[in-house]
Scaffold this motif. Sequence first.
Motif, short mmCIF file in Angstrom:
data_model
loop_
_atom_site.label_atom_id
_atom_site.label_comp_id
_atom_site.label_asym_id
_atom_site.label_seq_id
_atom_site.Cartn_x
_atom_site.Cartn_y
_atom_site.Cartn_z
N GLY A 1 0.61 -1.08 0.05
CA GLY A 1 -0.26 0.21 0.01
C GLY A 1 0.88 1.37 -0.69
O GLY A 1 0.39 2.49 0.01
N ALA A 2 2.11 1.35 -0.19
CA ALA A 2 2.31 2.39 -0.20
C ALA A 2 2.84 3.39 -1.55
O ALA A 2 2.66 1.97 -2.80
N ASP A 3 2.42 4.43 -1.55
CA ASP A 3 2.94 4.87 -2.73
C ASP A 3 3.85 5.04 -3.42
O ASP A 3 5.63 4.96 -3.21
N ARG A 4 4.80 5.30 -4.45
CA ARG A 4 5.16 5.68 -4.94
C ARG A 4 6.73 5.55 -4.89
O ARG A 4 7.69 5.72 -4.87
N ARG A 5 6.27 7.31 -4.18
CA ARG A 5 7.27 8.14 -4.14
C ARG A 5 8.25 7.96 -2.85
O ARG A 5 9.22 7.72 -2.34
N SER A 6 7.06 7.56 -2.09
CA SER A 6 7.58 6.80 -0.40
C SER A 6 8.31 5.55 -0.45
O SER A 6 9.26 5.36 0.34
N THR A 7 7.97 4.59 -1.49
CA THR A 7 8.65 4.04 -1.73
C THR A 7 10.10 3.83 -1.88
O THR A 7 11.09 3.35 -1.54
N LEU A 8 10.41 5.12 -2.84
CA LEU A 8 11.30 5.45 -3.00
C LEU A 8 12.52 6.04 -2.49
O LEU A 8 14.09 5.70 -2.21
N ARG A 9 11.65 6.64 -1.67
CA ARG A 9 12.02 7.48 -0.70
C ARG A 9 13.03 6.84 0.58
O ARG A 9 14.09 7.14 0.92
N ALA A 10 11.89 5.47 1.08
CA ALA A 10 12.46 4.92 2.12
C ALA A 10 13.40 4.12 1.40
O ALA A 10 14.60 3.49 2.25
N ALA A 11 13.88 3.32 -0.32
CA ALA A 11 14.57 3.00 -0.36
C ALA A 11 16.42 3.47 -0.26
O ALA A 11 16.91 2.63 0.15
N ALA A 12 15.92 4.43 -0.26
CA ALA A 12 17.20 5.78 -0.10
C ALA A 12 17.51 5.77 0.64
O ALA A 12 18.64 5.51 1.24
N PHE A 13 17.10 6.37 1.40
CA PHE A 13 16.93 5.75 3.31
C PHE A 13 17.83 4.98 3.71
O PHE A 13 18.77 4.82 4.27
N SER A 14 17.14 3.73 3.58
CA SER A 14 17.79 2.38 3.63
C SER A 14 19.01 2.00 3.32
O SER A 14 19.89 2.17 4.27
N GLN A 15 19.21 1.96 2.34
CA GLN A 15 20.09 1.93 1.29
C GLN A 15 21.88 3.15 2.19
O GLN A 15 22.33 2.57 2.60
N VAL A 16 21.89 4.08 2.22
CA VAL A 16 22.81 5.38 2.62
C VAL A 16 22.32 5.35 4.52
O VAL A 16 23.81 5.46 5.05
N SER A 17 21.70 4.51 4.92
CA SER A 17 21.24 4.36 6.81
C SER A 17 22.24 3.24 7.06
O SER A 17 23.40 3.26 7.80
N ALA A 18 21.96 1.81 6.03
CA ALA A 18 23.04 1.07 6.70
C ALA A 18 24.56 1.07 5.73
O ALA A 18 25.15 0.65 6.56
N MET A 19 24.20 1.52 5.37
CA MET A 19 26.37 2.46 4.51
C MET A 19 26.77 3.04 5.92
O MET A 19 27.89 3.02 5.83
N ALA A 20 26.16 4.04 6.73
CA ALA A 20 26.64 4.69 7.61
C ALA A 20 26.90 4.17 8.49
O ALA A 20 28.34 4.48 9.41
N GLN A 21 25.73 3.01 8.53
CA GLN A 21 26.33 2.05 9.80
C GLN A 21 27.22 1.89 10.00
O GLN A 21 27.58 1.25 10.74
N ALA A 22 27.47 1.01 8.89
CA ALA A 22 29.14 -0.42 8.45
C ALA A 22 30.26 1.09 9.32
O ALA A 22 31.15 0.27 10.05
N ALA A 23 30.01 2.60 8.44
CA ALA A 23 30.91 2.64 9.14
C ALA A 23 31.80 3.19 10.37
O ALA A 23 32.62 3.13 10.95
N VAL A 24 30.08 3.22 11.22
CA VAL A 24 30.20 2.78 12.34
C VAL A 24 31.03 1.23 13.03
O VAL A 24 31.47 1.96 14.32
N ARG A 25 30.03 0.84 12.43
CA ARG A 25 30.84 -0.74 12.92
C ARG A 25 31.67 -0.90 12.96
O ARG A 25 33.30 -1.44 13.67
N ILE A 26 32.76 -0.18 11.55
CA ILE A 26 34.03 -0.04 11.38
C ILE A 26 34.68 0.27 12.77
O ILE A 26 36.62 0.33 12.50
N GLY A 27 34.11 1.60 12.95
CA GLY A 27 35.30 2.25 14.36
C GLY A 27 36.00 4.03 13.60
O GLY A 27 36.30 4.55 14.61
N ARG A 28 35.15 4.25 12.27
CA ARG A 28 36.35 5.58 12.32
C ARG A 28 34.96 6.28 12.40
O ARG A 28 35.57 7.74 11.76
N VAL A 29 33.73 6.35 12.20
CA VAL A 29 32.58 7.22 12.75
C VAL A 29 31.70 6.92 13.59
O VAL A 29 31.57 5.77 14.03
#
Lengths: 182, 220
Positions: free
Chosen positions: B137-165
């Motif tokens: 039931g998600a609209d198209r734009r919300s879907t893209l926004r969710a996908a975009a944020f999910s992707q970069v959030s995962a990448m930022a969290q990886a940097a946290v786990r590596i210890g540099r951020v």
Amino acid sequence: MIELVRRLAADGIACGVVTNDVYTTVDADIVTRSGVLPTERIVGVATGGCPHAAIRDDVSVNDAAVTGLVAREPGLDVVFIESGGDNLTATFSRELVHRWICVIDVGAGDKIPSKGGPGITESDLVVVNKSDIADQVGASVAIFRRDLDAARGELPYAVTSTRDDASMASVAGLVGAWATVG
Amino acid sequence: MTDLPFALLQLTDSACPTGGFAHSHGVEELVRSGRVTDADSLLAALTEYVAESLPGRDLAFAGLAWDAAADDDVPRVQTLVDERVATRLTRATRQAEGQRGLALRRVVAALHPGDPLLDAAVGSSTVLFGVAARLLGADRRSTLRAAAFSQVSAMAQAAVRIGRVGPTGAQHVLGRLAGPLDRAVADSEERTHGDWHGFAPSWELAQSRHEHRTSGMFIT
């Protein structure tokens, strides 16, 4: 850590300790019973989850513990934040600590440095402790040294035993220098 | 139709068990190479990724999968899966598409059981996300926004786990990516089938190099 704190205190460096346990404050109690520090300089944090999350992913509970300790004991030169566990992915967030010491135990086996992970490759100091039991557990200190040389490049590491005064003195000297210069 | 159904939030929650914790998407290698050393350099690297790679790759496929689901077009979903997997440059990322797709399918099955569109999308987590979002039931734009944020959030969290951020620093980075993410979503909305162009060389090279490492915290 207790032996390190004892040596630093003898050199006039004022230390505090924050320990991390999942459900209890057992490690803080051990430090307290050692008598190495006044009770008011020791804080036990019960993380409620794997401690690595409280030193890396969400450091707020440890940050609050350190902030409270320093406010209560303003003369401290250094605060140790202890977190344990056999976890090669554990890292201390630089938002929480200025320096990061990764302590591994000879009893865990001489394969540990070859497994890598940020503790081995990124920490400010790796300490290979309990070198005196290497023969009893079938581990080779030479293999620890070989793999740490390969993994750490110019970064320091130390092979220690609390029964080897010189090895502990070298670590205390390095940490004492950090405490002095920040 | 609800703009932002809870189910979409559930799919993008880091607690959703799709294996995301095992992937840095190139961040680990950028740390090793010295390009990412702190929050500022992470922001610079992610800004490049969001502008150059995200719209024509991840988001375009998610958006077109949403369209195919809206049209109930199973063959088109299957084609998107094939093309998505084919456009991943490394073996590890191709495998991850399928593995994470299976995991996501298991989660979605509880929310939306038994749908041939989901079965057709299972080979690609990216395509499956777009299909699932539409079905939930998600609209198209919300879907893209969710996908975009999910992707970069995962990448930022990886940097946290590596210890540099640090964890707070990573949140600041994500906050500063809001504008670039909006632009990436808008860019992806212009994409049509086959318009997969998008290339962030440092990220692609990082993923390729990472694949040949003998040890690392992350699969990608």
